[in-house]
Design an enzyme around this catalytic site. Structure first.
Site, PDB file in Angstrom:
ATOM      1  N   ASP A 188       0.846  -1.258  -0.050  1.00  0.00           N
ATOM      2  CA  ASP A 188      -0.063   0.149  -0.024  1.00  0.00           C
ATOM      3  C   ASP A 188       0.875   1.086  -0.137  1.00  0.00           C
ATOM      4  O   ASP A 188       1.452   1.799   1.135  1.00  0.00           O
ATOM      5  CB  ASP A 188      -0.867   0.054   1.267  1.00  0.00           C
ATOM      6  CG  ASP A 188      -1.682   1.095   1.157  1.00  0.00           C
ATOM      7  OD1 ASP A 188      -1.769   2.244   0.522  1.00  0.00           O
ATOM      8  OD2 ASP A 188      -3.044   1.151   1.965  1.00  0.00           O
ATOM      9  N   HIS A 193       0.676   8.252   3.398  1.00  0.00           N
ATOM     10  CA  HIS A 193       1.270   7.583   4.653  1.00  0.00           C
ATOM     11  C   HIS A 193       2.846   7.691   4.419  1.00  0.00           C
ATOM     12  O   HIS A 193       3.467   7.293   5.303  1.00  0.00           O
ATOM     13  CB  HIS A 193       1.085   6.159   4.734  1.00  0.00           C
ATOM     14  CG  HIS A 193      -0.361   5.639   4.640  1.00  0.00           C
ATOM     15  ND1 HIS A 193      -1.124   6.124   5.732  1.00  0.00           N
ATOM     16  CD2 HIS A 193      -1.053   5.106   3.782  1.00  0.00           C
ATOM     17  CE1 HIS A 193      -2.535   5.596   5.488  1.00  0.00           C
ATOM     18  NE2 HIS A 193      -2.555   4.941   4.170  1.00  0.00           N
ATOM     19  N   ILE A 208       0.109   9.837   8.266  1.00  0.00           N
ATOM     20  CA  ILE A 208      -0.693   8.764   9.108  1.00  0.00           C
ATOM     21  C   ILE A 208      -0.318   7.453   8.951  1.00  0.00           C
ATOM     22  O   ILE A 208       0.307   7.354   7.818  1.00  0.00           O
ATOM     23  CB  ILE A 208      -2.164   9.155   9.218  1.00  0.00           C
ATOM     24  CG1 ILE A 208      -2.920   8.576   7.978  1.00  0.00           C
ATOM     25  CG2 ILE A 208      -2.653  10.544   9.574  1.00  0.00           C
ATOM     26  CD1 ILE A 208      -4.371   8.650   7.957  1.00  0.00           C
ATOM     27  N   GLY A 211      -4.228   2.481   8.211  1.00  0.00           N
ATOM     28  CA  GLY A 211      -5.295   1.783   9.235  1.00  0.00           C
ATOM     29  C   GLY A 211      -5.018   0.370   9.475  1.00  0.00           C
ATOM     30  O   GLY A 211      -5.252  -0.177  10.295  1.00  0.00           O
TER      31      GLY A 211
END
Length: 285
Positions: A188, A193, A208, A211
């Site tokens: 990903d 990110h 961030i 998830g």
């Protein structure tokens, strides 16, 4: 151009052949923070091949992932997309090395109304070469501000409830500041990110954590606290993403064992934000 419901629902990616081995298992485990305690044998068996390497069960999340829906024809603004929830069902334990077939598909797009999110529900089966099911991964992504496209489905099923009593077990796990940069090696590569400027466009002051990486941290807490680091005991695990996690946060997992069912939620110690909610794991004996 708004979200194109018909084009999304007609999307049928081809089967994906997945070949993975020890190196992939180790990179995934490092990407969810395993090995932070380099002398813990429970952690080491997921990151060091000489300890009888085991695949961490939630690695199913990254196996055969078809990637983000970035084709302009879908009408999804990828800058506004965040993870919604995720569930992994392990029909049998993952091997440390295997060849699998991934069959991904879109189940539905939920319309939360104008100005609100569109929620894309995805599912993916991972099958062995003989056709037997190894794992099923259900997930959702929130396309923020892209509701109002006229969808017929407007509500999601209620998630598992978490007890309102104090948790009998608490597990604090630190994450390194570069964790998102490690986790992106599993596939990903969303700039949200890694790229500070892209994070600011999305409304965050810095990149961030994925998830799915914080979900892996929660699974680590469950295996550590109630399953003796035995990956074969995890039959399923699910949770909703509530607020962002930043690399470097310490994640506290609050755990309520209820026999084979284990309710949980996660919060960040520094901000006391609940970041994963409505968590439920099921264990095998």
């Amino acid at each position: 151009m708004g979200l194109n419901y018909e084009r999304i629902m007609a999307y049928r990616p081809a089967d994906i052949t997945v070949n993975y081995g020890e190196r992939d298992c180790i990179i995934y485990a490092l990407g969810i923070g395993l090995g932070m305690n380099p002398v813990d044998p429970g952690e080491l068996k997921f990151v060091y091949e000489r300890f009888g390497l085991a695949a961490f069960p939630t690695m199913a999340v990254v196996l055969g992932w078809p990637g983000r829906m970035t084709d302009a024809a879908f009408g999804i603004d990828e800058k506004l997309v965040v993870a919604g929830d995720i569930k992994v069902v392990l029909h049998r334990p993952l091997a440390a090395e295997a060849r699998l077939i991934s069959r991904p598909r879109v189940r539905e797009v939920i319309d939360k109304g104008p100005g609100n999110a569109a929620i894309v529900l995805n599912t993916r089966d991972l099958l062995a070469e003989d056709g037997t099911l190894v794992a099923t991964v259900d997930s959702s992504t929130f396309a923020r501000k892209q509701g109002g496209f006229g969808g017929n489905v407007t509500e999601t099923p209620p998630p598992p409830a978490v007890p309102q009593t104090p948790p009998p077990i608490v597990c604090d796990l630190p994450t390194p500041p570069n964790l998102a940069l490690i986790y992106r090696l599993t596939g990903d590569e969303n700039p949200l990110h890694a790229d500070p400027e892209r994070a600011k466009v999305a409304g965050f002051d810095r990149p961030i954590l994925h998830g799915a990486a914080s979900f892996g941290v929660a699974a680590h807490a469950i295996l550590r606290s109630v399953a003796d680091y035995r990956p074969e005991r995890l039959a399923s695990i699910e949770a909703r993403f509530s607020k962002p996690v930043f690399p470097g946060d310490t994640i506290r997992t609050e755990i309520w064992p209820q026999g084979e069912r284990v309710a949980f939620q996660c919060r960040t110690l520094s901000r006391n934000d609940i970041v994963l909610s409505n968590g439920l794991a099921t264990l095998r004996a």
